[in-house]
Design a protein around this motif. Sequence first.
Motif, PDB file in Angstrom:
ATOM      1  N   PHE A  91     -32.843 -39.740  -0.163  1.00  0.00           N
ATOM      2  CA  PHE A  91     -34.807 -39.780  -0.087  1.00  0.00           C
ATOM      3  C   PHE A  91     -34.858 -38.831  -0.569  1.00  0.00           C
ATOM      4  O   PHE A  91     -34.937 -37.866   0.735  1.00  0.00           O
ATOM      5  N   SER A  92     -35.391 -37.581  -1.413  1.00  0.00           N
ATOM      6  CA  SER A  92     -35.710 -36.692  -1.091  1.00  0.00           C
ATOM      7  C   SER A  92     -36.806 -35.681   0.159  1.00  0.00           C
ATOM      8  O   SER A  92     -37.067 -34.432  -0.176  1.00  0.00           O
ATOM      9  N   HIS A  93     -38.058 -36.955   0.441  1.00  0.00           N
ATOM     10  CA  HIS A  93     -38.665 -36.417   0.942  1.00  0.00           C
ATOM     11  C   HIS A  93     -38.442 -36.901   1.896  1.00  0.00           C
ATOM     12  O   HIS A  93     -39.499 -36.436   3.094  1.00  0.00           O
ATOM     13  N   MET A  94     -37.424 -37.378   2.323  1.00  0.00           N
ATOM     14  CA  MET A  94     -36.999 -37.696   3.744  1.00  0.00           C
ATOM     15  C   MET A  94     -35.621 -36.356   4.144  1.00  0.00           C
ATOM     16  O   MET A  94     -34.888 -36.612   4.041  1.00  0.00           O
ATOM     17  N   ASN A  95     -36.052 -36.690   6.230  1.00  0.00           N
ATOM     18  CA  ASN A  95     -34.801 -35.297   6.322  1.00  0.00           C
ATOM     19  C   ASN A  95     -33.527 -36.099   6.439  1.00  0.00           C
ATOM     20  O   ASN A  95     -33.724 -37.613   6.349  1.00  0.00           O
ATOM     21  N   VAL A  96     -32.631 -35.896   7.111  1.00  0.00           N
ATOM     22  CA  VAL A  96     -31.460 -37.012   7.161  1.00  0.00           C
ATOM     23  C   VAL A  96     -31.484 -38.094   7.927  1.00  0.00           C
ATOM     24  O   VAL A  96     -31.442 -39.376   7.625  1.00  0.00           O
ATOM     25  N   LEU A  97     -32.594 -37.542   9.067  1.00  0.00           N
ATOM     26  CA  LEU A  97     -32.012 -38.145  10.277  1.00  0.00           C
ATOM     27  C   LEU A  97     -33.454 -39.934   9.984  1.00  0.00           C
ATOM     28  O   LEU A  97     -32.607 -41.075   9.121  1.00  0.00           O
ATOM     29  N   GLU A  98     -34.580 -39.175   8.945  1.00  0.00           N
ATOM     30  CA  GLU A  98     -35.309 -40.818   7.980  1.00  0.00           C
ATOM     31  C   GLU A  98     -34.100 -41.669   6.834  1.00  0.00           C
ATOM     32  O   GLU A  98     -34.090 -42.238   6.967  1.00  0.00           O
ATOM     33  N   ASN A  99     -33.667 -40.813   6.462  1.00  0.00           N
ATOM     34  CA  ASN A  99     -33.536 -41.758   5.633  1.00  0.00           C
ATOM     35  C   ASN A  99     -31.897 -42.896   6.239  1.00  0.00           C
ATOM     36  O   ASN A  99     -31.581 -42.867   5.708  1.00  0.00           O
ATOM     37  N   LEU A 100     -30.849 -41.671   7.379  1.00  0.00           N
ATOM     38  CA  LEU A 100     -30.478 -43.057   8.078  1.00  0.00           C
ATOM     39  C   LEU A 100     -31.363 -44.411   8.286  1.00  0.00           C
ATOM     40  O   LEU A 100     -30.826 -45.560   8.708  1.00  0.00           O
ATOM     41  N   CYS A 101     -32.203 -43.870   9.047  1.00  0.00           N
ATOM     42  CA  CYS A 101     -32.706 -44.776  10.118  1.00  0.00           C
ATOM     43  C   CYS A 101     -33.968 -45.796   9.152  1.00  0.00           C
ATOM     44  O   CYS A 101     -33.283 -46.622   9.425  1.00  0.00           O
ATOM     45  N   ILE A 102     -34.222 -45.797   7.987  1.00  0.00           N
ATOM     46  CA  ILE A 102     -35.278 -46.344   7.160  1.00  0.00           C
ATOM     47  C   ILE A 102     -35.056 -48.151   6.839  1.00  0.00           C
ATOM     48  O   ILE A 102     -35.594 -48.664   6.972  1.00  0.00           O
ATOM     49  N   ALA A 103     -33.435 -48.018   6.490  1.00  0.00           N
ATOM     50  CA  ALA A 103     -32.720 -49.487   6.249  1.00  0.00           C
ATOM     51  C   ALA A 103     -33.025 -49.794   7.215  1.00  0.00           C
ATOM     52  O   ALA A 103     -33.596 -51.439   7.312  1.00  0.00           O
ATOM     53  N   PRO A 104     -32.661 -50.018   7.963  1.00  0.00           N
ATOM     54  CA  PRO A 104     -31.908 -50.649   9.917  1.00  0.00           C
ATOM     55  C   PRO A 104     -32.926 -50.955  10.104  1.00  0.00           C
ATOM     56  O   PRO A 104     -33.398 -52.138  10.722  1.00  0.00           O
ATOM     57  N   ILE A 105     -34.331 -50.099  10.230  1.00  0.00           N
ATOM     58  CA  ILE A 105     -35.367 -49.695  10.847  1.00  0.00           C
ATOM     59  C   ILE A 105     -36.191 -51.021  10.325  1.00  0.00           C
ATOM     60  O   ILE A 105     -37.021 -52.581  10.384  1.00  0.00           O
ATOM     61  N   LYS A 106     -36.411 -51.521   7.911  1.00  0.00           N
ATOM     62  CA  LYS A 106     -37.189 -52.117   7.515  1.00  0.00           C
ATOM     63  C   LYS A 106     -36.507 -53.141   7.430  1.00  0.00           C
ATOM     64  O   LYS A 106     -37.247 -54.571   7.293  1.00  0.00           O
ATOM     65  N   LEU A 107     -35.204 -53.364   7.309  1.00  0.00           N
ATOM     66  CA  LEU A 107     -34.743 -54.587   6.631  1.00  0.00           C
ATOM     67  C   LEU A 107     -33.626 -55.456   8.197  1.00  0.00           C
ATOM     68  O   LEU A 107     -33.618 -56.197   7.994  1.00  0.00           O
ATOM     69  N   ALA A 115     -32.015 -47.365  15.782  1.00  0.00           N
ATOM     70  CA  ALA A 115     -31.365 -46.377  15.062  1.00  0.00           C
ATOM     71  C   ALA A 115     -31.306 -45.090  14.836  1.00  0.00           C
ATOM     72  O   ALA A 115     -29.993 -44.921  14.110  1.00  0.00           O
ATOM     73  N   GLU A 116     -31.583 -44.593  15.831  1.00  0.00           N
ATOM     74  CA  GLU A 116     -32.318 -42.761  15.423  1.00  0.00           C
ATOM     75  C   GLU A 116     -30.432 -42.873  16.353  1.00  0.00           C
ATOM     76  O   GLU A 116     -29.857 -41.451  16.367  1.00  0.00           O
ATOM     77  N   ALA A 117     -29.980 -43.266  17.428  1.00  0.00           N
ATOM     78  CA  ALA A 117     -28.840 -43.283  18.469  1.00  0.00           C
ATOM     79  C   ALA A 117     -27.717 -43.485  17.747  1.00  0.00           C
ATOM     80  O   ALA A 117     -27.138 -42.762  17.941  1.00  0.00           O
ATOM     81  N   LYS A 118     -27.815 -44.653  16.504  1.00  0.00           N
ATOM     82  CA  LYS A 118     -27.027 -44.792  15.608  1.00  0.00           C
ATOM     83  C   LYS A 118     -26.613 -43.634  14.981  1.00  0.00           C
ATOM     84  O   LYS A 118     -25.708 -43.470  14.587  1.00  0.00           O
ATOM     85  N   ALA A 119     -27.781 -43.419  14.268  1.00  0.00           N
ATOM     86  CA  ALA A 119     -27.771 -42.321  13.088  1.00  0.00           C
ATOM     87  C   ALA A 119     -27.134 -40.714  13.959  1.00  0.00           C
ATOM     88  O   ALA A 119     -25.934 -40.860  13.205  1.00  0.00           O
ATOM     89  N   MET A 120     -27.275 -40.717  14.677  1.00  0.00           N
ATOM     90  CA  MET A 120     -26.891 -39.842  16.014  1.00  0.00           C
ATOM     91  C   MET A 120     -25.157 -39.540  16.494  1.00  0.00           C
ATOM     92  O   MET A 120     -24.685 -39.023  16.251  1.00  0.00           O
TER      93      MET A 120
END
Length: 366
Positions: A91-107, A115-120
């Motif tokens: 997603f071009s309008h999201m930074n790296v962390l947001e790109n990684l976290c959006i799906a596990p949070i929403k789905l 989610a952020e801890a897992k992303a890191m």
Amino acid sequence: MNPIEVKNLCKSFGSLNVLRDVNLSVEEGEHIAIIGGSGCGKSVFLRSLELLEVPDSGHVFIDGEEITARGADVNRIRRKMGMVYQKFYLFSHMNVLENLCIAPIKLLGMSKSDAEAKAMEWLSKVGLTSKVHSMPSVLSGGQQQRIAICRSLMMNPKVLLFDEPTSALDPTMVGEVLAMIRMLAKHSITMLVVTHEMKFAREFADRVLFFADGGIYEQGTPDKIFDSPEREKTIAFINRLKYFHFEITDRNFDLLAMHGGIHDFADKYGIQSSLAYRLQLCSEELAYELLSCCYDSDSNIDISINISYSESDSSTVMNFTSAGKRFNPFDELIDDDVHMGVDILRKIAKNISYNFDGKNNIEVIL
């Protein structure tokens, strides 16, 4: 229970049959490389597993559940697989962390902090923690693809599918993505990778599938497929064989056309001029030997000349097939003072063989 079971999978696009009765069982933790020529159905097969391409018939089971069944919860079953495409689709309008976290949070209903801890954690494994707040546009292609792989891993998939993950990358960036996939292989993650990187396929895979003729044409361990393939199209693909063909149906055939065709063949595939000259010489000399010794003056002429050249090791094989009388031009009883072409061929060829099966068959290895 195998992570993937495919039974009699078929897929067509109009009159083009791309997949025909494909069957495959993938064991847990298995690493499979899928190779083959362009348009052979590799990517269509991978996309059919997620129903991104809907099969015409057949069954696909993911972790014991049939995703192709009528009424199946496709989205839920699809989450068991992570798909990494040729392009990155961040997603071009999201930074790296947001790109990684959006799906596990929403789905998956994961909390933002988890989610952020897992992303890191994943970013640390792939050496990209410094890019956590970067926008995709400032990342290199290799970095974007590594982030795309991390995004798939955030969903805890049973299987990872890679559809030529390096094909959109600059050659300097290919290595970093392949290194990441090798790293994942050490974690016993089940993976299917469509790739044109043969060295990687050999190093990475437990099993290699070669696709041709609408399905899995040949399969086996990397050593079997790359060192001792058994079927014709696999051998041609692995050795990257290129072919030249010429027919002679008249005594007064166009010699210049044959020489020109061999010259163009050599030029197209970067064959050295010295080898091209030997191909021309062998073709000319043996053609005239066959014409003079296999056919009466009123006979129908039927001679085929086939040249195969391997880009992998530059080995070259010439095959001559001729109807008419049985004639072995390399028989030791032949008088070389009369048959000068035979003497020339003996001097420049690495190996020569002959057999007769109703036609004369001659193989010359240069």
